[in-house]
Design a protein around this motif. Sequence first.
Motif, PDB file in Angstrom:
ATOM      1  N   GLU A 275      41.581  36.469  70.693  1.00  0.00           N
ATOM      2  CA  GLU A 275      42.302  35.195  70.677  1.00  0.00           C
ATOM      3  C   GLU A 275      42.697  34.824  69.254  1.00  0.00           C
ATOM      4  O   GLU A 275      41.890  34.915  68.324  1.00  0.00           O
ATOM      5  N   LEU A 276      43.956  34.404  69.116  1.00  0.00           N
ATOM      6  CA  LEU A 276      44.487  33.937  67.847  1.00  0.00           C
ATOM      7  C   LEU A 276      44.968  32.502  68.019  1.00  0.00           C
ATOM      8  O   LEU A 276      45.258  32.064  69.131  1.00  0.00           O
TER       9      LEU A 276
ATOM     10  N   ARG B 203      36.978  38.104  63.346  1.00  0.00           N
ATOM     11  CA  ARG B 203      37.035  36.643  63.443  1.00  0.00           C
ATOM     12  C   ARG B 203      37.223  36.022  62.054  1.00  0.00           C
ATOM     13  O   ARG B 203      36.560  36.398  61.091  1.00  0.00           O
TER      14      ARG B 203
ATOM     15  N   LYS C 143      43.243  36.664  58.868  1.00  0.00           N
ATOM     16  CA  LYS C 143      44.632  36.278  59.066  1.00  0.00           C
ATOM     17  C   LYS C 143      45.429  37.496  59.523  1.00  0.00           C
ATOM     18  O   LYS C 143      45.208  38.610  59.030  1.00  0.00           O
TER      19      LYS C 143
ATOM     20  N   LEU D  93      40.577  43.439  64.883  1.00  0.00           N
ATOM     21  CA  LEU D  93      40.751  42.138  64.248  1.00  0.00           C
ATOM     22  C   LEU D  93      39.403  41.431  64.161  1.00  0.00           C
ATOM     23  O   LEU D  93      38.693  41.312  65.170  1.00  0.00           O
TER      24      LEU D  93
ATOM     25  N   CYS E 117      48.826  33.803  61.958  1.00  0.00           N
ATOM     26  CA  CYS E 117      47.758  33.397  62.867  1.00  0.00           C
ATOM     27  C   CYS E 117      46.388  33.600  62.232  1.00  0.00           C
ATOM     28  O   CYS E 117      46.213  34.436  61.332  1.00  0.00           O
ATOM     29  N   THR E 118      45.427  32.856  62.745  1.00  0.00           N
ATOM     30  CA  THR E 118      44.017  33.054  62.418  1.00  0.00           C
ATOM     31  C   THR E 118      43.312  33.621  63.642  1.00  0.00           C
ATOM     32  O   THR E 118      43.540  33.165  64.772  1.00  0.00           O
ATOM     33  N   VAL E 119      42.453  34.610  63.432  1.00  0.00           N
ATOM     34  CA  VAL E 119      41.710  35.234  64.531  1.00  0.00           C
ATOM     35  C   VAL E 119      40.542  34.325  64.908  1.00  0.00           C
ATOM     36  O   VAL E 119      39.657  34.055  64.101  1.00  0.00           O
TER      37      VAL E 119
ATOM     38  N   ARG F 245      47.899  28.848  71.173  1.00  0.00           N
ATOM     39  CA  ARG F 245      47.010  30.007  71.300  1.00  0.00           C
ATOM     40  C   ARG F 245      47.810  31.260  71.614  1.00  0.00           C
ATOM     41  O   ARG F 245      48.824  31.217  72.312  1.00  0.00           O
TER      42      ARG F 245
ATOM     43  N   GLY G  69      37.564  37.899  67.726  1.00  0.00           N
ATOM     44  CA  GLY G  69      37.992  39.224  67.299  1.00  0.00           C
ATOM     45  C   GLY G  69      37.757  40.298  68.337  1.00  0.00           C
ATOM     46  O   GLY G  69      37.129  40.074  69.377  1.00  0.00           O
TER      47      GLY G  69
END
Length: 462
Positions: free
Chosen positions: A122-123, A79, A82, A77, A135-137, A113, A140
């Motif tokens: 973390e998302l 940074r 989506k 994933l 979610c948004t990263v 979070r 990553g």
Amino acid sequence: MSRTKIIATLGPASIDRVDELVRAGVSAFRLNLSHGTHEWHTHAIQKIRALSHEVGIMADLPGPKLRLTHVREGTRLERGAKVVLTHGEGVGDEHVLYVDYPRLARDVQAGERVLIGDGDVELVVDSVSGSDVLCTVVAGGDVASCRGVSLPSTRLGVSVPTERDREHIAFAVDAGVDLIAASFIRDEHDVRAVQREVQAHGGDVPVIAKIEKHEALEHLDAILDVAYGLMVARGDLGIEVPIERVPLIQRRLLMMCRRVAKPSIVATQMLESMLTSPTPTRAEVSDIANAILEGADALMLSGETAVGRYPVEAVRIMERVASETERSGELEGPVELEGRGMGVQQAISHAACILAHEVGARAILTPTASGSTARHVASHRPSQSVLSISESHATLRRLSITWGVQPVHTSEFGSLEHVLKGLMRRMRERGDVASGDLVVITAGVPIGIAGGTNMIRVERVP
């Protein structure tokens, strides 16, 4: 051997080395029920029991741990990208990840979070649509099948114990384990629910509450009031709360346990580098020493002994560090605990430690039915040996995670004079005391009835 107890997790690396681990300093074994079959764990229990009736066995329940299901190999994933989290069948990738929790979309809200693995990925939740969580990263990284999923700001609608936990509890009670560690405890109601499940299967196995959820920090007094003891589970705790808070939380939990004479366990990454290295880092050695100085009853090794290359060596290192720390003198003498409101049992146990210190006693003897007297004496960290004498193997094994307590099994419970006469002979034969030594005895009279420590006595060994 050190007076701080060492708990080792059994696994493929150690199942055939149980005797070596005990000789190295292990006083109790952890069975991680998140892994392995009941058949495997039965075999492990049989091996431990065949070796010793004094070594404790703690079954660790999986609890409501959320995990990714199948993920395509090599998925990463980035940074700012989506990604959708959802529940269902499929193979996850950088666009969609499947989580093994049906209520995911019902429980999370925009702005919360989501952490994957050890928190390195973390998302943040943007929105929820049906069963999909968009979610948004934020941070990553690589993701893989079965990685843990943590929701540090979400109140999950999952029950404790889970259905899977209930199956494990039935197995653990039937197999005769000595302690059950309950994972992801949020409040005292979760602890009581696990205890009720134990009782439903005819057991009276004490429950250790693992502190690893942010909700638990708001209910610590109530949790400790009903649990047998606490485990500072620093892995998931360090994901649920800002990592810089973990050392202070650990210190607080250890002091809370000492104030009420309940066992405390510090766990996770104590000697993580020894998964692959024969020697620890300096930071790990300091971590062990500081946990002891802060009042930990027991230290637990996880992957180090379960799957590591050097399981016995890890125990030896921990035992050496613990012994050296204890020899420093920092723990000698009865420890005054600020703000401790003492009941009769606490006051008598405290007085027994002061008396032993003042008269130069060789040992403190605690005939006990439940182990309560021994735990209260040990909470003051006396320099003298604490010998817990009981006719119950189960009681003695429960004390395998209590600092400084040495188990002595006897079938000679009766009148106090009869018990003392037999104990003196046994202690002399074991080499715990010699003729002419002074010993302090504290117990509840009549002997052999749980609760009610009400007597202190000084005797000279004949």
